[in-house]
Design an enzyme around this catalytic site. Structure first.
Site, PDB file in Angstrom:
ATOM      1  N   GLY A 157     -33.645 -32.726 -11.680  1.00  0.00           N
ATOM      2  CA  GLY A 157     -32.616 -32.031 -12.452  1.00  0.00           C
ATOM      3  C   GLY A 157     -31.424 -31.611 -11.624  1.00  0.00           C
ATOM      4  O   GLY A 157     -30.986 -30.459 -11.691  1.00  0.00           O
ATOM      5  N   CYS A 158     -30.837 -32.547 -10.874  1.00  0.00           N
ATOM      6  CA  CYS A 158     -29.751 -32.209  -9.943  1.00  0.00           C
ATOM      7  C   CYS A 158     -28.352 -32.448 -10.497  1.00  0.00           C
ATOM      8  O   CYS A 158     -27.383 -32.374  -9.745  1.00  0.00           O
ATOM      9  CB  CYS A 158     -29.918 -32.998  -8.646  1.00  0.00           C
ATOM     10  SG  CYS A 158     -31.298 -32.451  -7.631  1.00  0.00           S
TER      11      CYS A 158
ATOM     12  N   SER B 217     -26.592 -30.599 -12.373  1.00  0.00           N
ATOM     13  CA  SER B 217     -25.804 -29.374 -12.462  1.00  0.00           C
ATOM     14  C   SER B 217     -26.675 -28.191 -12.068  1.00  0.00           C
ATOM     15  O   SER B 217     -27.869 -28.343 -11.784  1.00  0.00           O
ATOM     16  CB  SER B 217     -25.271 -29.165 -13.895  1.00  0.00           C
ATOM     17  OG  SER B 217     -26.350 -28.961 -14.797  1.00  0.00           O
ATOM     18  N   GLY B 218     -26.060 -27.010 -12.050  1.00  0.00           N
ATOM     19  CA  GLY B 218     -26.805 -25.759 -11.921  1.00  0.00           C
ATOM     20  C   GLY B 218     -27.655 -25.624 -10.679  1.00  0.00           C
ATOM     21  O   GLY B 218     -27.240 -25.964  -9.571  1.00  0.00           O
TER      22      GLY B 218
ATOM     23  N   TYR C 251     -39.188 -21.564 -25.393  1.00  0.00           N
ATOM     24  CA  TYR C 251     -38.830 -21.763 -23.982  1.00  0.00           C
ATOM     25  C   TYR C 251     -39.745 -20.938 -23.076  1.00  0.00           C
ATOM     26  O   TYR C 251     -40.268 -21.445 -22.080  1.00  0.00           O
ATOM     27  CB  TYR C 251     -37.368 -21.371 -23.767  1.00  0.00           C
ATOM     28  CG  TYR C 251     -36.938 -21.365 -22.316  1.00  0.00           C
ATOM     29  CD1 TYR C 251     -36.602 -22.547 -21.675  1.00  0.00           C
ATOM     30  CD2 TYR C 251     -36.870 -20.176 -21.599  1.00  0.00           C
ATOM     31  CE1 TYR C 251     -36.205 -22.547 -20.348  1.00  0.00           C
ATOM     32  CE2 TYR C 251     -36.476 -20.163 -20.272  1.00  0.00           C
ATOM     33  CZ  TYR C 251     -36.149 -21.353 -19.647  1.00  0.00           C
ATOM     34  OH  TYR C 251     -35.769 -21.352 -18.328  1.00  0.00           O
TER      35      TYR C 251
END
Length: 247
Positions: free
Chosen positions: A8-9, A11-12, A140
């Site tokens: 998950g690179c 963003s953020g 979530y």
């Protein structure tokens, strides 16, 4: 020179963590569903690979291309705001596919090489939603709470093999794309009966003074990766630290 693979690179937290470890001299394998090499700092110790953590073939291909790694950071995740009553079970399953089953699948895929070497570290990112109840994020929270229990149990069964697993627990990060990444799936999830309450919740979030930044999370991951102690949890961000101390 150690190698870290981060999911998950795009963003953020994932992007900032990849940049920090690269700056600190590590080999970095930055993964994302749609590779965007231009968002990363250039360097011969950095590779950007495609990875969809919900697809077993994609996981196998990414790990094959990455080669041996020392640390896996399970950061890829999907955010969701909405009244649970109005949330279709299909969307709930989608959240679990990435946040829960994706994390489990990535972990399971790297364990053979870690166990064989009798070394290796998995760092799972969850949320302060697992520390204290927050409204409008029930699905979530459930997906992240599952990873807390998964990590606690797995830490015990891996200890004899010299393999470690840890948790980094970010707080509320208004500068991330938590909501933006899920705008389409969140349409209609706050029906009229919940609207007034939801507005008060969003107002409270907007007034928050203690929040979590991408830098705080990257630094917490760095600490976890380099801390030889048997610490399981690393809160990330001023609000997360305050919650952890209260807990």
């Amino acid at each position: 020179m150690k190698t870290i693979l981060i999911t998950g690179c795009s963003s953020g937290y994932g992007l900032e963590t990849a940049r920090l470890f690269h700056a600190k001299g590590w080999n970095v394998v930055a993964t994302m569903r749609t590779p965007q090499a231009e968002i990363m700092l250039a360097g011969d110790r950095l590779r950007v690979l495609p990875l969809d953590v919900t697809q077993s073939a994609s996981i196998a291909q990414a790990l094959d291309l990455a080669g041996p790694i020392d640390v896996l950071v399970n950061n890829a995740g999907i955010g969701l705001f909405g009244a649970f009553e109005a949330t279709p079970m299909g969307i709930v399953r989608e959240i679990f596919e990435t946040n829960t089953f994706g994390t489990m699948a990535m972990t399971q895929a790297v364990l053979p090489q870690f166990r064989a070497r009798r070394s290796g570290l998995v760092i799972n990112l969850t949320s302060t939603a697992t520390m204290a109840p927050f409204p409008l994020v029930a699905a979530y929270t459930a997906s992240k709470t599952a990873i807390e229990g998964f990590t606690e149990s797995l830490a015990l069964e891996l200890a004899d093999f010299g393999v470690r697993i840890k948790l980094v627990e970010p707080g509320y990060g208004p500068s991330t794309r938590f909501a933006a990444n899920g705008v389409e799936r969140m349409q209609g999830l706050i029906p009229d009966p919940y609207m007034a309450y939801a507005q008060s919740v969003f107002a409270a979030f907007g007034a928050a003074t203690a929040v979590t930044t991408e830098t705080a999370v990257a630094e917490a991951v760095w600490h976890a990766a380099n801390d030889p102690a048997a610490t399981l949890r690393y809160p990330a961000g001023d609000d997360a630290i305050a919650l952890a101390q209260a807990r």
